[in-house]
Structures are given as structure tokens and as C-alpha cells.
Design an enzyme around this catalytic site. Sequence first.
Site, PDB file in Angstrom:
ATOM      1  N   PHE A 204       0.849  -1.185   0.000  1.00 10.83           N
ATOM      2  CA  PHE A 204       0.000   0.000   0.000  1.00 10.83           C
ATOM      3  C   PHE A 204       0.886   1.237   0.000  1.00 10.83           C
ATOM      4  O   PHE A 204       2.070   1.170   0.318  1.00 10.83           O
ATOM      5  CB  PHE A 204      -0.936  -0.021   1.220  1.00 10.83           C
ATOM      6  N   GLN A 319      -8.659  13.952   4.184  1.00  8.62           N
ATOM      7  CA  GLN A 319      -7.956  13.211   3.133  1.00  8.62           C
ATOM      8  C   GLN A 319      -8.777  13.135   1.843  1.00  8.62           C
ATOM      9  O   GLN A 319      -9.951  12.764   1.868  1.00  8.62           O
ATOM     10  CB  GLN A 319      -7.676  11.791   3.613  1.00  8.62           C
ATOM     11  N   HIS A 321      -8.773  11.015  -1.538  1.00 12.60           N
ATOM     12  CA  HIS A 321      -8.216   9.767  -2.078  1.00 12.60           C
ATOM     13  C   HIS A 321      -7.939   9.968  -3.559  1.00 12.60           C
ATOM     14  O   HIS A 321      -8.775  10.530  -4.278  1.00 12.60           O
ATOM     15  CB  HIS A 321      -9.223   8.628  -1.863  1.00 12.60           C
ATOM     16  N   LEU A 331     -15.156   4.730  -4.757  1.00  8.75           N
ATOM     17  CA  LEU A 331     -13.723   4.472  -4.597  1.00  8.75           C
ATOM     18  C   LEU A 331     -13.241   3.345  -5.505  1.00  8.75           C
ATOM     19  O   LEU A 331     -13.885   2.311  -5.622  1.00  8.75           O
ATOM     20  CB  LEU A 331     -13.451   4.071  -3.145  1.00  8.75           C
ATOM     21  N   GLU A 334      -7.145   1.478  -3.370  1.00  7.88           N
ATOM     22  CA  GLU A 334      -5.705   1.634  -3.482  1.00  7.88           C
ATOM     23  C   GLU A 334      -5.042   0.290  -3.789  1.00  7.88           C
ATOM     24  O   GLU A 334      -3.920   0.228  -4.296  1.00  7.88           O
ATOM     25  CB  GLU A 334      -5.217   2.158  -2.126  1.00  7.88           C
ATOM     26  N   ARG A 365      -1.056   9.215  -0.087  1.00 11.05           N
ATOM     27  CA  ARG A 365      -2.274   9.699  -0.759  1.00 11.05           C
ATOM     28  C   ARG A 365      -2.261  11.193  -1.033  1.00 11.05           C
ATOM     29  O   ARG A 365      -2.711  11.639  -2.089  1.00 11.05           O
ATOM     30  CB  ARG A 365      -3.487   9.362   0.112  1.00 11.05           C
ATOM     31  N   HIS A 430     -12.435  11.508   1.220  1.00  9.86           N
ATOM     32  CA  HIS A 430     -12.382  10.105   1.627  1.00  9.86           C
ATOM     33  C   HIS A 430     -12.370   9.881   3.136  1.00  9.86           C
ATOM     34  O   HIS A 430     -12.987   8.943   3.634  1.00  9.86           O
ATOM     35  CB  HIS A 430     -11.121   9.481   1.017  1.00  9.86           C
ATOM     36  N   ARG A 465      -3.386  10.082   6.490  1.00  6.01           N
ATOM     37  CA  ARG A 465      -3.465   8.668   6.892  1.00  6.01           C
ATOM     38  C   ARG A 465      -2.899   7.777   5.798  1.00  6.01           C
ATOM     39  O   ARG A 465      -3.218   7.964   4.617  1.00  6.01           O
ATOM     40  CB  ARG A 465      -4.927   8.279   7.144  1.00  6.01           C
TER      41      ARG A 465
HETATM   42  C1  LIG Z   1     -14.832   3.201   0.210  1.00  3.17           C
HETATM   43  C2  LIG Z   1     -13.899   3.119   1.384  1.00  3.17           C
HETATM   44  C3  LIG Z   1     -12.932   2.139   1.443  1.00  3.17           C
HETATM   45  C4  LIG Z   1     -12.079   2.050   2.539  1.00  3.17           C
HETATM   46  N1  LIG Z   1     -11.123   1.074   2.572  1.00  3.17           N
HETATM   47  C5  LIG Z   1     -10.295   0.991   3.637  1.00  3.17           C
HETATM   48  C6  LIG Z   1      -9.302  -0.024   3.708  1.00  3.17           C
HETATM   49  O1  LIG Z   1      -9.172  -0.857   2.820  1.00  3.17           O
HETATM   50  N2  LIG Z   1      -8.486  -0.055   4.788  1.00  3.17           N
HETATM   51  C7  LIG Z   1      -8.579   0.844   5.804  1.00  3.17           C
HETATM   52  O2  LIG Z   1      -7.822   0.762   6.759  1.00  3.17           O
HETATM   53  N3  LIG Z   1      -9.539   1.809   5.765  1.00  3.17           N
HETATM   54  C8  LIG Z   1     -10.391   1.902   4.726  1.00  3.17           C
HETATM   55  N4  LIG Z   1     -11.349   2.881   4.692  1.00  3.17           N
HETATM   56  C9  LIG Z   1     -11.590   3.697   5.892  1.00  3.17           C
HETATM   57  C10 LIG Z   1     -12.353   2.850   6.904  1.00  3.17           C
HETATM   58  O3  LIG Z   1     -13.268   2.031   6.243  1.00  3.17           O
HETATM   59  C11 LIG Z   1     -13.132   3.694   7.908  1.00  3.17           C
HETATM   60  O4  LIG Z   1     -12.329   4.719   8.393  1.00  3.17           O
HETATM   61  C12 LIG Z   1     -13.566   2.828   9.085  1.00  3.17           C
HETATM   62  O5  LIG Z   1     -14.246   1.692   8.624  1.00  3.17           O
HETATM   63  C13 LIG Z   1     -14.438   3.604  10.040  1.00  3.17           C
HETATM   64  O6  LIG Z   1     -14.921   2.706  11.007  1.00  3.17           O
HETATM   65  P1  LIG Z   1     -15.696   3.213  12.287  1.00  3.17           P
HETATM   66  O7  LIG Z   1     -16.010   2.012  13.088  1.00  3.17           O
HETATM   67  O8  LIG Z   1     -14.942   4.302  12.940  1.00  3.17           O
HETATM   68  O9  LIG Z   1     -17.030   3.868  11.721  1.00  3.17           O
HETATM   69  P2  LIG Z   1     -18.201   3.304  10.793  1.00  3.17           P
HETATM   70  O10 LIG Z   1     -17.916   1.987  10.213  1.00  3.17           O
HETATM   71  O11 LIG Z   1     -18.532   4.434   9.883  1.00  3.17           O
HETATM   72  O12 LIG Z   1     -19.378   3.099  11.823  1.00  3.17           O
HETATM   73  C14 LIG Z   1     -20.067   4.178  12.403  1.00  3.17           C
HETATM   74  C15 LIG Z   1     -21.211   3.626  13.211  1.00  3.17           C
HETATM   75  O13 LIG Z   1     -21.812   4.678  13.950  1.00  3.17           O
HETATM   76  C16 LIG Z   1     -23.208   4.613  13.816  1.00  3.17           C
HETATM   77  N5  LIG Z   1     -23.745   5.956  14.015  1.00  3.17           N
HETATM   78  C17 LIG Z   1     -23.300   7.114  13.479  1.00  3.17           C
HETATM   79  N6  LIG Z   1     -24.037   8.136  13.925  1.00  3.17           N
HETATM   80  C18 LIG Z   1     -24.957   7.623  14.761  1.00  3.17           C
HETATM   81  C19 LIG Z   1     -26.018   8.179  15.523  1.00  3.17           C
HETATM   82  N7  LIG Z   1     -26.310   9.494  15.518  1.00  3.17           N
HETATM   83  N8  LIG Z   1     -26.784   7.342  16.263  1.00  3.17           N
HETATM   84  C20 LIG Z   1     -26.537   6.001  16.277  1.00  3.17           C
HETATM   85  N9  LIG Z   1     -25.553   5.427  15.558  1.00  3.17           N
HETATM   86  C21 LIG Z   1     -24.772   6.239  14.823  1.00  3.17           C
HETATM   87  C22 LIG Z   1     -23.433   4.039  12.437  1.00  3.17           C
HETATM   88  O14 LIG Z   1     -24.699   3.469  12.316  1.00  3.17           O
HETATM   89  C23 LIG Z   1     -22.319   2.993  12.388  1.00  3.17           C
HETATM   90  O15 LIG Z   1     -22.741   1.820  13.029  1.00  3.17           O
HETATM   91  C24 LIG Z   1     -12.192   2.989   3.586  1.00  3.17           C
HETATM   92  C25 LIG Z   1     -13.151   3.988   3.520  1.00  3.17           C
HETATM   93  C26 LIG Z   1     -13.982   4.069   2.413  1.00  3.17           C
HETATM   94  C27 LIG Z   1     -14.954   5.200   2.338  1.00  3.17           C
END
Ligand SMILES: Cc1cc2nc3c(=O)[nH]c(=O)nc-3n(C[C@H](O)[C@H](O)[C@H](O)COP(=O)(O)OP(=O)(O)OC[C@H]3O[C@@H](n4cnc5c(N)ncnc54)[C@H](O)[C@@H]3O)c2cc1C
Length: 651
Positions: A204, A319, A321, A331, A334, A365, A430, A465
Site C-alpha cells: 500500500f 484526506q 483519495h 472508490l 488503493e 495519498r 475520503h 493517513r
Molecule cells: C470506500 C472506502 C474504502 C475504505 N477502505 C479501507 C481499507 O481498505 N483499509 C482501511 O484501513 N480503511 C479503509 N477505509 C476507511 C475505513 O473504512 C473507515 O475509516 C472505518 O471503517 C471507520 O470505522 P468506524 O467504526 O470508525 O465507523 P463506521 O464503520 O462508519 O461506523 C459508524 C457507526 O456509527 C453509527 N452511528 C453514526 N451516527 C450515529 C447516531 N447518531 N446514532 C446512532 N448510531 C450512529 C453508524 O450506524 C455505524 O454503526 C475505507 C473507507 C472508504 C470510504
Amino acid sequence: MPHREHAAVDAYQPAGAHPGLDRPAADSHRDELPASDHAVLPPGELRNTAVREVLCEFCIHAIHKSERTPGPPPARVLAGPRRGFHRIGLGMPEHDVLVIGAGLAGQRAALAAAEAGASVGIISKVHPVRSHSNAAQGGINAALDPEDSWESHAFDTVKGSDYLGDQDAIEIMCREAPEELLDLEHLGVTFHRNEEGRLGKRAFRGASAARTYYVADITGQAILHVLYEQLMKHHEVYRYEEWFTTSLLQDDEGRIAGAVMRNIRDGTMELFAAKAVILASGGNGQIYDPTTNALICTGDGIAMAYRIGAPLMDMEMIQYHPTTLAGLGLLITEGARGEGAHLYNAEGERFMEKYAPNKMELASRDVVSRAEQTEINEGRGFADGTVALDITVVPRKRIHEALREIVNVGRDFAGVDITREPIHIKPGNHYVMGGVKTDINGQTPIPGLYAAGECACVSVHGGNRLGANSLLDTLVFGRRSGKHAAESVKGMMVREASRAVLRDEERMISQIIRRDGAGRRVSEIKAELGETMDRYVAVFRDEAGLNTALETVRRLKDEARVVSIDDKGSVFNQDVLGALELDFMLDNAECIVVSAIERRESRGAQYRTDYPERKDDEWLKHIDVSLDGGVPDISYSEVTMTQWEPQERTY
Ligand SMILES: Cc1cc2nc3c(=O)[nH]c(=O)nc-3n(C[C@H](O)[C@H](O)[C@H](O)COP(=O)(O)OP(=O)(O)OC[C@H]3O[C@@H](n4cnc5c(N)ncnc54)[C@H](O)[C@@H]3O)c2cc1C
């Protein structure tokens, strides 16, 4: 078949079976119950959502049926079957640890808290496995190979962060990565294996070794499902699916006391009491248009924490992407460049030779995004404002094995067969590197309030990141937050939370619903916000543009106060949630812009054309932003350095 600790609806169903269930239900529960553990459920009480939450769907069906027949006898309900869930219907739900968000950070935190002996409530506004983590394609970093080292991973991360990342936190993340990855494998995540049967990895950006482990291009989804299975095993974990958190609660001494929730299914509001709250509510990409982020990424937790006085940190670091589909923001992982894909401008030049001659497409990135945007701005892009990503250089068999999702994305959303022709891409919003400021255990300065995952800023990503470090961040700091929160509340009483906040929230929401149609619509304000942020607060920024953005965001905040919605109902009223999310997004946007104006240098994702140099003497520090008298107030905090002195950042 989901079957919660269930009601014994004796009067309405044949002994030993629930209606519609072709096998005997778990009626042993009913038989084992002492009479004192049953509570009488009066007819009509089913409309109380808190009651419904603890009934299995078959019991609900049975009670519904009974309510349609005149004069039903009262149903009997199992009271307090779960440790930590102290009531049914009356009183408020109460947990040791309440996790807001059920993506990877939230689920990992909930699991760790339960394993440490806490009763846990986990809330999500969507079904947990539809959380945005589901979208993560490329993989997760860990220095697992004996020829690699956590120090090398940590240095790459520090350098990638443009020296703004806190090195103590980065060391922890990189040291703990291999064990976290192996734990996931042992839980059942089917990481890719190479021909020798060992865990396979890909390179990566910004990494000096190939250390990204993956499940084809559905890594986030694969991990999310395995964690969800683990959570279902735990009786200490109670899942509130499709509940929306509107605000956080504190007691009189300022300690966190719980949160206010809206049950999306029927619009009722509840106050949840908790000894500790972990925010794991994800990022805020929807502030921008286009973005790779899901519709639910509206920065709710970041804004809720900010509103009760928690400082946010590194908010200017957004960020972009390098490979998103123009217009749609989808997306292209990467992983494509990790597998060897090349970038070309419209003149057929592999332009990364000019910008990062050593790393080429594998530079970090921010570097690749700026290179692409420069090519586009200087007229060497295609007419649709893009450059080309050529994946045809990767063997077709390998594309189908490792990049099958983006084969579908190319075909369905761009009409391109990526195995045969280049696809047009551009930089797109992103990820937010900033968020709620925490220490290495996820604690914020508000007692009892934690944050983990994309909504948090530990800060391991600093100014930029590295790809595949976010999943790692969610898991390592999710686990640490869950464990720390559970241990710190042992023996603690639940705090007194005032119901006044609940009443205020109910009043505020009913005002939005009752409003006439005079104000602007949520979608209009959101579109103007997205366009403004993408124009002025993107890859290249300057003071004039940032000031225009701030003026616009503040006007939009005024307009949002009288926003109009169409849906006047209570069942799945997404319109009203959209209005609440818009307010959250505008708070996030204001904090991003004021921080970007403040940082008068270029570092990581913040490139100021009016201050193009990195200035360590003045700006090697975090910008913190807190709410003071209704407006954002800026302060600074030190960057923690352990072993890596700042150097010029070249790739
Ligand atoms: C297309 C894409 C591909 C990616 N690929 C990678 C990768 O390959 N490797 C990597 O390391 N990172 C990757 N990322 C980044 C990574 O996916 C995210 O940063 C990470 O998954 C975020 O996880 P999280 O648990 O913090 O939040 P999320 O998975 O966004 O979860 C948030 C949670 O909060 C809940 N929530 C939010 N607001 C409220 C509210 N008001 N009330 C109740 N519930 C609420 C939602 O329902 C959800 O359950 C990618 C991002 C994108 C956009």
C-alpha cells in the site's frame, strides 16, 4: 432466527411453540422462571418501544394478534433477564458501557468491554453490518512478516502523517497490529492466503514493505461480519439496531451519564443511562460532495462531543483519495495501485515520475492527489476533469482474484471493463484524520466519555493517513477503549441523568416536524455545503477561499435552523433524521474550516497555496477546537515525539 430473551405470552400461543416457528421455541426459559421474574404487560404497552426491544419477534406477533381481539388478558413478560439490562418498559435502559456506533471500532470496543465483564449496550442508526466499515476494500496493515518490523511500520506512519501524528500512539498501534490481525484470523476472518498457504499481503502507499493483509476487496465487510457473530455470543452485549443518538448526557459534575436516543422504527425517544460512553460513530465525509463515504457518515458523534465541550483535534486534515470515480465519488481501491496499476495524464505521460520518482504511484495519498490535481489544473487531464488509472497492466486472473469488486464498480458505474481499458479517476473526499481528541486509551477530557475509530483523533494519522491504517486504528483503539472503559467503571454507581435533556430533544424534533414548508430543504442546504467544501477546502486551499467557505457554512447554519421537511410521520422518518444530521455536518464543517484557516502552512493533507512550505518551528503542533459561547475556539497542543525527528518528506 433471532430470538431474544423472550416474553412468555402464555394466553395467546400453544404451549411449547411460538406462532410461525416450526420448531419448539426456547420455552425452557419460561418454565425456569420464578414467578417474581415476570411482569404484567398491560394491553397497549407494546406501543412502548422499550418493551418491544426486549421481545422476540414471535412474541410481538402474538401480542399484536391478541390486541386485535377484544379484551385480551394481560401478557406476561420476562423482566430483567440480562445482566445490566435492568428493566422492561418502565425505567430507562442502563448499561455499564454504552457504545454509540457499531462499525469496526464500536463492535471491537463492545467485545472488549464485554470480555472485561461489563454490561454493554451498542447502538447503531443502521443495522450494524451495514455500517460504513463494510465499504473498506483494500486491507489492514500489520508488520507480521519476520522480515518486517513494527518500527518500520511506525516510521512509515509517522512520515506519512507529515510528523503531526503522536508517536506514542503510533508505536502502540504498530506494535499491537500483528496480534490484532492474528486474533481476527483465529475468530474466523478469511484473510487471503498465498500459494504457500501463508497469509498473503499487498503493498500500500507510503509503506516501505508490503504489509497489507486482505480479504479480496471486501476486507471491512469480512471483519465486520465476524465481529458481529462474536457479539451475538455475548449475553452481556445488548444491541439496539436502528436507534439514532441525538445527544450526550452529563451529570451535575460534568461526568458522562448516558445519551438520548430516537427509535427510528417508531419515533419514540428514550434516555439511556451509562457509566461510560464510547463514541464510535464514524467519519463525516458527507460534508463533501462527492465523497467515497456512505450517506450515514455525517459526523454525528464528533458534533455531539463538541457540543458538550470535548475538544476536537486536527480537524483541518481531510484526506482526498487519489482514485475516485468522477461525479459519483465511488472508490477504486488503493489495492489497484498496490497490485501495480499505473496513472497516466491525457498526454499518455506516467506523470508520477515528476512528483515521486522513487515511489511513483505508491507515494502517499496526499502526494498522489496533489499530483493528479496539478495535472488536471494545468490542462493535462481529460475533458471530464480526470486522469486515467490503467489496471490492465495487472494480470487478468489476478484482477479477478484480488480486485473483483472494482471490476463490478467499473462495469456498473463507468461502463468500463477495467481488465481491458483504463478508467478515468480524480481525487475525492475520503477520510477525516481529525476528530474527538483522545489519549491512547480512547479517553476524552470529559470524564467517562471515550472515542474510537474514525470519529476519534488519537492522533495516529496526523496530517495524512496511510492506506490500510484506518481499519487497524478502529480495531486497536476500539479494543483499548472498550477494555479501559469497562475496567474504570467497575464498582461505580450509574450517574443521575436529567430527563430535561430528553424533553428538550423531543420538543426540538417535534418543532422540526411541525414546521411549515417555508424554509430551504435539507437536500438543498447539504448540496450547497458539499459543493462549497469541495471547491474551497479540498486538495489546494487559500485564505480567500477558506473565508468564503466559512461565510457560506455560517449562512447555511442559519438556514438550517428553519429547514423544512416533508415527512410528518413517526415511523422511519428519515427526513427528520436528515435535518438532525445536517446540523451535525454543519458543526463539523465549521470546525474544519476554522482550523484550516488557522494553520498557515502546508502539511499533509492541508496544502495552502498561500503558505506552500511546512513550517515546523511555528506549526509542528496540533490545532484543537472547542465550543465556547456557541462559537469554535482555537487552542494548541503538543505533538508527542518519541524517536523520530522531523525530516523532509520525499517519496
Ligand atoms: C470506500 C472506502 C474504502 C475504505 N477502505 C479501507 C481499507 O481498505 N483499509 C482501511 O484501513 N480503511 C479503509 N477505509 C476507511 C475505513 O473504512 C473507515 O475509516 C472505518 O471503517 C471507520 O470505522 P468506524 O467504526 O470508525 O465507523 P463506521 O464503520 O462508519 O461506523 C459508524 C457507526 O456509527 C453509527 N452511528 C453514526 N451516527 C450515529 C447516531 N447518531 N446514532 C446512532 N448510531 C450512529 C453508524 O450506524 C455505524 O454503526 C475505507 C473507507 C472508504 C470510504
